[in-house]
Write a protein that holds these residues in place. Structure first.
Motif, PDB file in Angstrom:
ATOM      1  N   ASP A   1       0.853  -1.183   0.000  1.00 52.95           N
ATOM      2  CA  ASP A   1       0.000   0.000   0.000  1.00 52.95           C
ATOM      3  C   ASP A   1       0.892   1.237   0.000  1.00 52.95           C
ATOM      4  OD1 ASP A   1      -1.820   2.010   0.385  1.00 52.95           O
ATOM      5  OD2 ASP A   1      -2.273   1.493   2.471  1.00 52.95           O
ATOM      6  N   LYS A   2       0.841   2.023  -1.064  1.00 46.84           N
ATOM      7  CA  LYS A   2       1.693   3.202  -1.172  1.00 46.84           C
ATOM      8  C   LYS A   2       1.467   4.198  -0.039  1.00 46.84           C
ATOM      9  CE  LYS A   2       3.862   2.088  -4.960  1.00 46.84           C
ATOM     10  NZ  LYS A   2       5.332   1.819  -4.936  1.00 46.84           N
ATOM     11  N   GLU A   3       0.261   4.195   0.516  1.00 49.31           N
ATOM     12  CA  GLU A   3      -0.067   5.135   1.591  1.00 49.31           C
ATOM     13  C   GLU A   3       0.682   4.828   2.877  1.00 49.31           C
ATOM     14  OE1 GLU A   3      -1.986   7.944   1.431  1.00 49.31           O
ATOM     15  OE2 GLU A   3      -1.902   7.516  -0.715  1.00 49.31           O
ATOM     16  N   THR A   4       1.115   3.567   3.031  1.00 52.98           N
ATOM     17  CA  THR A   4       1.832   3.199   4.265  1.00 52.98           C
ATOM     18  C   THR A   4       3.289   2.799   4.005  1.00 52.98           C
ATOM     19  OG1 THR A   4       0.978   0.923   4.070  1.00 52.98           O
ATOM     20  CG2 THR A   4      -0.257   2.458   5.468  1.00 52.98           C
TER      21      THR A   4
ATOM     22  N   LYS B   1       8.141  10.614   6.461  1.00 51.77           N
ATOM     23  CA  LYS B   1       7.948  10.930   5.050  1.00 51.77           C
ATOM     24  C   LYS B   1       8.968  11.973   4.576  1.00 51.77           C
ATOM     25  CE  LYS B   1       3.000   9.839   4.606  1.00 51.77           C
ATOM     26  NZ  LYS B   1       1.655  10.393   4.405  1.00 51.77           N
TER      27      LYS B   1
END
Length: 198
Positions: A47-50, A192
């Protein structure tokens, strides 16, 4: 001047890779530290979000372990520079991780995976002997995402124990005390930003 620079460089190498221990005959002797390279953790959910958590988890474990006198954790930027050449997609396999660690002069490498599902997060870390590729230990921890720092404490302590080194009460307290922030959202922002910078 050359001798001064040379002496300073030697002192820096000794400080990074060795520590002083009282010798049986009196005085002190230099003893080599455990030199550890930590790979970014692989996201099993894809999952790119995590994905940011892979570097974030590795960073916190590295920062905690660097509090221990007998451990030298190789800087993440050095790992990432070589990691980019070996990665397959968003991760490196064991063979590549061993090559990276060997290039960096590490004698132990930590590889790991994580999986966040809902409010839960599971992290598995493997400690591997760089010289022969044997698995020294596997640490598997699951907790609520809000308790991520507790989980990272558990992993770091377990790895240190498997390195067969004794840590002082003060070092243990420092390891548990150190967290980059008390706020998970702030930790996400910091991780990030670090990922983008590196």
């Amino acid at each position: 001047l050359g001798s001064i620079v040379g002496t300073g460089a030697l002192g820096s190498i000794l400080y990074r890779n060795y520590f002083l221990r009282p010798a049986s005959e009196g005085g002190f002797s230099w003893v080599q530290k455990n030199i550890v390279a930590i790979m970014p953790f692989e996201n099993l959910v894809k999952d790119k979000e995590t994905d940011w958590m892979g570097g974030g988890i590795a960073d916190v474990i590295a920062m905690k372990m660097s509090r221990i006198e007998k451990v030298n954790v190789i800087d993440r930027a050095q790992v990432e520079n070589i990691w980019e050449e070996f990665k397959k997609g968003d991760y490196v396999d064991k063979e590549s991780a061993l090559k990276i660690a060997n290039i960096l002069g590490a004698d132990r490498v930590i590889m790991g995976v994580f999986q966040r599902i809902g409010d839960d997060i599971r992290v598995t870390a493997r400690l591997i002997n760089v010289r022969d590729g044997t698995l020294i230990s596997t640490t598997d921890s699951i907790n609520k995402y809000g308790n991520l720092f507790v989980l990272e404490d558990s992993i770091a302590l377990n790895i240190i124990e498997k390195l067969n080194i004794k840590i002082s009460d003060a070092e243990r307290a420092q390891l548990k005390k150190f967290i980059p922030t008390n706020n998970i959202s702030a930790f996400e922002f910091m991780a990030k930003a670090t990922n983008a910078f590196i």
